[in-house]
Design a protein around this motif. Sequence first.
Motif, short mmCIF file in Angstrom:
data_model
loop_
_atom_site.label_atom_id
_atom_site.label_comp_id
_atom_site.label_asym_id
_atom_site.label_seq_id
_atom_site.Cartn_x
_atom_site.Cartn_y
_atom_site.Cartn_z
N LEU A 10 0.83 -1.21 0.00
CA LEU A 10 0.00 0.00 0.00
C LEU A 10 0.86 1.26 0.00
CD1 LEU A 10 -2.95 -0.88 2.42
CD2 LEU A 10 -3.11 -0.31 0.00
N GLU A 11 1.96 1.20 0.71
CA GLU A 11 2.85 2.36 0.74
C GLU A 11 3.43 2.63 -0.64
OE1 GLU A 11 4.07 5.62 2.57
OE2 GLU A 11 2.91 4.03 3.56
N GLU A 12 3.75 1.57 -1.38
CA GLU A 12 4.23 1.74 -2.75
C GLU A 12 3.16 2.39 -3.62
OE1 GLU A 12 5.69 -1.87 -4.45
OE2 GLU A 12 7.03 -2.33 -2.77
N CYS A 13 1.93 1.96 -3.46
CA CYS A 13 0.83 2.55 -4.23
C CYS A 13 0.63 4.02 -3.86
CB CYS A 13 -0.46 1.77 -3.99
SG CYS A 13 -0.45 0.08 -4.62
N LEU A 14 0.77 4.32 -2.59
CA LEU A 14 0.61 5.71 -2.14
C LEU A 14 1.71 6.60 -2.73
CD1 LEU A 14 -0.89 7.75 -0.39
CD2 LEU A 14 0.51 7.01 1.56
N ARG A 15 2.93 6.11 -2.76
CA ARG A 15 4.02 6.88 -3.36
C ARG A 15 3.78 7.09 -4.85
NH1 ARG A 15 7.44 3.89 0.31
NH2 ARG A 15 7.82 2.32 -1.31
N ALA A 16 3.27 6.06 -5.51
CA ALA A 16 2.98 6.18 -6.94
C ALA A 16 1.88 7.21 -7.18
CB ALA A 16 2.56 4.82 -7.51
N ALA A 17 0.86 7.23 -6.33
CA ALA A 17 -0.23 8.20 -6.49
C ALA A 17 0.26 9.61 -6.23
CB ALA A 17 -1.36 7.84 -5.54
N THR A 18 1.14 9.76 -5.26
CA THR A 18 1.71 11.08 -4.97
C THR A 18 2.53 11.59 -6.15
OG1 THR A 18 1.80 10.51 -2.62
CG2 THR A 18 3.11 12.40 -3.35
N ALA A 19 3.33 10.69 -6.73
CA ALA A 19 4.15 11.08 -7.88
C ALA A 19 3.28 11.38 -9.10
CB ALA A 19 5.14 9.96 -8.21
N ALA A 20 2.21 10.59 -9.27
CA ALA A 20 1.33 10.78 -10.43
C ALA A 20 0.57 12.10 -10.36
CB ALA A 20 0.35 9.62 -10.53
N LEU A 21 0.46 12.66 -9.17
CA LEU A 21 -0.26 13.92 -9.01
C LEU A 21 0.39 15.02 -9.81
CD1 LEU A 21 -2.65 15.15 -7.43
CD2 LEU A 21 -1.02 15.75 -5.62
N HIS A 22 1.70 14.94 -9.98
CA HIS A 22 2.45 15.98 -10.69
C HIS A 22 2.93 15.52 -12.07
CE1 HIS A 22 2.38 18.00 -6.84
NE2 HIS A 22 2.92 16.93 -6.29
N SER A 23 2.52 14.32 -12.44
CA SER A 23 2.95 13.77 -13.74
C SER A 23 1.92 14.12 -14.82
CB SER A 23 3.10 12.25 -13.65
OG SER A 23 3.41 11.70 -14.91
N THR A 24 2.41 14.47 -15.99
CA THR A 24 1.51 14.88 -17.07
C THR A 24 1.04 13.70 -17.91
OG1 THR A 24 3.44 15.33 -18.46
CG2 THR A 24 2.49 17.19 -17.22
N GLN A 25 1.91 12.75 -18.17
CA GLN A 25 1.51 11.60 -18.97
C GLN A 25 2.37 10.40 -18.61
OE1 GLN A 25 2.08 12.75 -23.02
NE2 GLN A 25 4.30 12.87 -22.90
N SER A 26 1.85 9.22 -18.92
CA SER A 26 2.56 7.98 -18.61
C SER A 26 3.42 7.56 -19.79
CB SER A 26 1.55 6.88 -18.28
OG SER A 26 0.70 6.67 -19.39
N THR A 27 4.32 6.64 -19.54
CA THR A 27 5.19 6.12 -20.59
C THR A 27 4.60 4.84 -21.18
OG1 THR A 27 6.47 4.76 -19.06
CG2 THR A 27 7.18 7.06 -19.35
N GLU A 28 5.14 4.44 -22.30
CA GLU A 28 4.68 3.20 -22.91
C GLU A 28 4.99 2.00 -22.02
OE1 GLU A 28 5.19 0.62 -27.05
OE2 GLU A 28 6.16 2.58 -26.83
N ALA A 29 6.12 2.07 -21.31
CA ALA A 29 6.49 0.98 -20.40
C ALA A 29 5.46 0.86 -19.28
CB ALA A 29 7.88 1.24 -19.83
N ASP A 30 4.98 2.00 -18.79
CA ASP A 30 3.95 1.99 -17.75
C ASP A 30 2.68 1.33 -18.27
OD1 ASP A 30 5.57 3.30 -15.91
OD2 ASP A 30 4.89 5.29 -16.54
#
Length: 1105
Positions: A10-30
Amino acid sequence: MDSQEVGGLLEECLRAATAALHSTQSTEADWLNYCSCRDSLCAELASLLQEAVDMKWPFVPEKWQYKQSISASDKTNLSDLISKHLPQLLAVLKASIMAQEARSALAVVFLVDRFLYWTDESSRLLKITKLLHRRHTDTPVAPQLVIRQARVYLNSGKLQKAEYILSSLINNSGATGCWVYHSESDRALVQAVSVQVRGMILQKLGLWLEAAELIWASLIGYYALPQPDKKGIGTSLGILANILVSMNDEDFLAFKTNADIDLSLLGNRSHRLLSAAEAAKMAVVYSQYTSLYVLTNVATQGTCILSYSFSLECPSTERQSFLLQAREAFAIGLLTKAEGELVTSKQELHTFLKAAYSLAVTHKWLGTPSEIVAQATQACQKALAHFYDYCHADTQDKDSLCAEIMHLIAQVKLLLRVEPFLNSDKGSYVPDSYRNIKDTLVNFTLEGFSKVMHRFQKYHASVCETTNTTCKGAKEEIDGARLCITALETTIGTLNTDCSTEACKVPKDASKGEESQQRVSNSTDLQPPQKSDLGSTLGSTDNLGSSWQNFSLSVSGSPRPSSTGYTGSSASERVANASNVNCLTTEVDDDRSDSMLQFTDKNQKRDLHGCNSGITSHTVPRPARLATSSSNASSDLKPPIADGAALSLSKLTLRTSSSSLSDSFGSQSSWEKISADLNSPTNRKPQEASLTKAVTSQRSKSTDSDGSFSLLEMLDSETSDSFHNPTHTNHSSKPQPLENLNVNIQKNCVATDNSLTTPQPNIAQFAPEQCTSTETSTESLFEMLEVNPSGRPCNEVTCTEKVKKNPLCYSCRKHSTVGGVAPGREYFLSQQDYHGLLAGVCHECLLKRLHSEKTQFKLKEHRTAYSALHLKFSRATGLWTARETCVYIGGPMGMQGKQRAAIWVQFLHQEERLSSYVGKDYLKPKQIQFHLKDVERQMTAQYYVTEFNKSLFDKEVMAQIFFIPSEALLILDGDEIVGCVSVEPYMLGDFVKLTNNTGKKDESFQAAEYGLAFGHFTYLFSKGQEVVVDLQGWVTANGKGLTYLTDPQIHSTKIPKGPSNFAARGIRYFLEEQHGPECNGICQLLELPPVVRQPLVLPQEKLLS
C-alpha cells in the motif's frame, strides 16, 4: 499475506499516487506493465474489476447477499477471494496509477476497500483515493468509498465531518460526482446505508431513541429493494439490538408505539431486552456465512440475554435457562475461528475478547467453580492488555500480538469447555437450532422508504447548507443533481473575529497568509504564552476560549502522539474562508487529527507534571482559571503573550481565547507540560496493577446488614422531582433552608414539554461571597458534590428525609432496609449488590450505598487491565444500570489540570468498538460520589438538550446541540471496588468555549445564541430550579449545523450550593448577565416567555452591614 507485507504494498501505491499527481503523462512501459498486471488476474477477479469499472453496483456485493435460494458455491465471501489474490490486485493498482488509468485504479480500490477496512488499512487506501480524485476529477468514485470515509471519521471522532458526508448523500438521493446509477433501487440502497451510519453516530452520542428510528428507516430501505439486502438487514438488526440494550424503557415505549414502526418483525416480545435478543438472533441468521458478522451478532445476543436474566421482569424460575442461552451465544461466537487462524481485524479481536470475557461472567453466575472463572478472567485481562498494544503497534508487530491474543482466547475456550455444536450446513457458522427463525412477511416498499426519508429531508438539507460543495479540482461548476460528494467541504469553518484578549490577537499589519497560518498554530515563530501570565489572562472575565491539546491518529485510527511535527489541519483545510475549498479526497493528510496541536520544536516537549498518577474522570476541555484569588475575577487583565506554556490551537484558529483543555480538569492555567513520549509503543508495557485507597476514618455503622442496595422505607416526597434529585444532607448539619438562599421560587409555576411558563423568582441581592467561576476558581470545577461549611460532602439521604421511591429501581422495589456495613468492608460488593446494579438502581440508592465522607480512591498506575462495572445513567428514568466488563487503563494523554488528568481507556462494552475513549480521574484521592456526580450532571444536561432540540425541530430549526455521553467505570479487584473513572468518546476538532458559569459569553459564534436560548429553556423546563451553563465543545462557524458539547455546569436550587453550583446566585448570573433582560432571536423563535425580574428584597442584616 501478513500485515507488514500489505502495508508495504500500500505504501508503494501511495508513493505512486503522490508522484502521479504531478505527472503529465505515462510512458509506454507503464502502459505495458499495466496491461500485463491486469491480464494476470484470474477470470473471477477480472470480471469483478470490469463490473466495478462499469459502475454495476454502488457496493461490492457478496454472492449470498441478494439471493433467496443459496447454493453451495454462494456460501463464500468476497474477502476470501480478495485475501487470496491481494498481491496481484495491489500490483494492478500501482500499475494503473502509473499508467494514468484512473478508472481502473479506482475500481481496484473499490474491490479491496472492505477487506482492507477490516484489516485496519483504510487510512492509506483513502489517501490513495483522494490523490486519484485530485488528479482525475472526472473519474467516478464509488458511493461505498465515500461512505467509508464517513465511517473512518466516525471511528476517529470527527462526527461533524461524518454527518456532512452522510447528509449530502441522503439529501441528494445518493448523488456522488460522476457516478452513474443503473436503477433507482441503487440510490435507495445508498440512502439506506447512509442513514444506517447516521444512526450509529447518534448511538455513539447516546441518543438511543433517535438512533433506533434511523436504523429502522434503514431496515425499511433494505427490505424494500427488489431483492432484499440480507447483509444490510443483518447489520441494521445487530445495531438495533445494541441500541435497545442501552435504551431506557421510557424511550422503548415511545419507539414501539410509533405508528411508523412495527416491531412484530421481531416477534411478539414485549420486553425491550428480549426484543433486542431476537433482533440479534435474526441478524446472526441473515449473516450466517460471514464469520465476523456472526461473531459480532451472537456477542450482542448473549449480552441482551445476560442483561435480561438480571432484570426485575425475568422470572426467577427462568433465570437459569436464560443464562444457558447466553452461554450458548457466546460460545458460538468463539467458535467462528479455529485455533491457529489469523485474525487481522481490530473489531474482530475486540469482539472475541468481549465474547470470551462475557462467557466467563456467565459461567460465574451459572455456578462454575470460582478458580476456573478466575483463570479465564485473568486470561482475558492479559489479552486486553495485548489488544491495547495491538491498537497502537506498528504494522510489523501486529501479527505476533494477534497470535498471542488468540492463544489466550483459546485458553478461555479450554477452561470453559467450549465444544463444537451441531451444524449440518458446512458454509454456515451457526448451529442448526438457530435456523428455526421463520422469515417474517413485511410490507416495505421503495415508495414507503422514500416517504420515511422525506421526514429527515429538512434536517439533512440544513446540514448540507453549512458546507461548501465546490470541488477545488473541478474546472467547471458541477450540476447540482450530480454534485461531487467528494467536493463536500468537511472542514469545520471558523469565524474571523477579533478576540477580546491580547493573547490571541493577530497584528493588524499581518498579511492574510500569515494570519491564516497563525490560526492553525502552524508557525514556529509564534511564542507560546507563559503559564503564569496565561493564567492571569484567562482570569479576565472576557476570556472564554479553549482548545484540545492535540494528538494525531495512527493508521488504524487510534489516537497516538504525532511524530511528524505537523501542526493543525491538513493543507487543504488551512484557509477556512477560502471561496473554493479542497474536496474531501484532497485532504491527503486527513489521518492526522484535524485540530490537534503538534510541537515543531523538540524543546517545547516536556514531561507532564504528575502524569504518572493521573487518569481523568471527564473528557473535555474547560476554561483555564486565574492563578490568583477569585477577587480578580472581574478585573480586565490583558497581559501580553509570554514564553513557557503550550500554545493553544483555538486561540489562533478560533481567535476566542488562549484557554486550553486543562481547564476541563480544573486547572489554574494552561497545560503546563506535554510529555514527549506519551503513548510511545516502546513505553507501553503493562505494569503490575497498583491502586491506592486512602481511608482516613470511617463512620460507625450498625452491622445488621451487608450494605446491599436497598432503601429505608420512607414517605412519599411532597415534590415530584425528589426521586430524581435527592436533598443532600450531612449527619452533622442540616440542609440550608431555601429561604436562606435569598430566593423565592414560586411554587405554582408549571413547565411542560409543550408549554413553558415563566417562573417568577425573587432574585435577591447577595452579600459578597467567594463564588467559583470557571475563569478564576482554584477549586475543582467538577466537584458538584456539594460541601457544607464544615468541609464534608452533603450528598447523603438521611433516614429523616422523605424520598419518593423509584418504581424501576431494584432496591426501591425490594423494600429492604439499608443497615451499616462492617468497617473495612464498605466497598466489597455482595451478591445482592451485583443483582441491584445489573438490574438498575436509582441515583439515590447508589449514592446511599457507595457514599463515604472519608474513603477516597486513586488509580496509582496505568497500562493495566482490570475487571470493572460499566455504569450508565439515564436522567429520564433516574436509573444507573451496570454491565460487567473488562477495562484497560492506558497511558496518560499528556493533558493534566490542577485537579484531574486524562488517560486513554479501552473497555469491552464500549458503544463503538473502533472508537477511542478518554477516561478522567482526580489527581488526588476522591470519594466515588465525585465521579458519579460528574456523570449524572452531564447526562442531565443531555436530557435537557434533547428536549430543547425537539422544540427547535417543532419550529423547523434544524440546528442541533448534543452533549456527548458520559459513563462511569467502577474498577474491581475481585469483588472489591478499588477505583472509579468516568469515560466519554474521544472527539476531534477545534474546541471552543461559548459561555462560562457566571456571566460571560462569546457571541462571535452563532452557536452561543443557541446556547443562551438553551439555558433559558432549561430554566423554564426545570420550573426555575436549574440552568445549564459553561457550554463548551465543538461547533460550526455559522451555527446552522451541529454542536457537540461536554462538561457543563448546572446551577441548581434543588441541592445545596457548592464550589461549582452557585444555586440561586448562579441562576441570577445567567438571567441577568449572561442571558440578559432581552431575549435573542432563538428565544423569540421558540416563544420562550421572558424572565421577569421581581423587585429585590434585601435581608435586613445585609442592609445594615
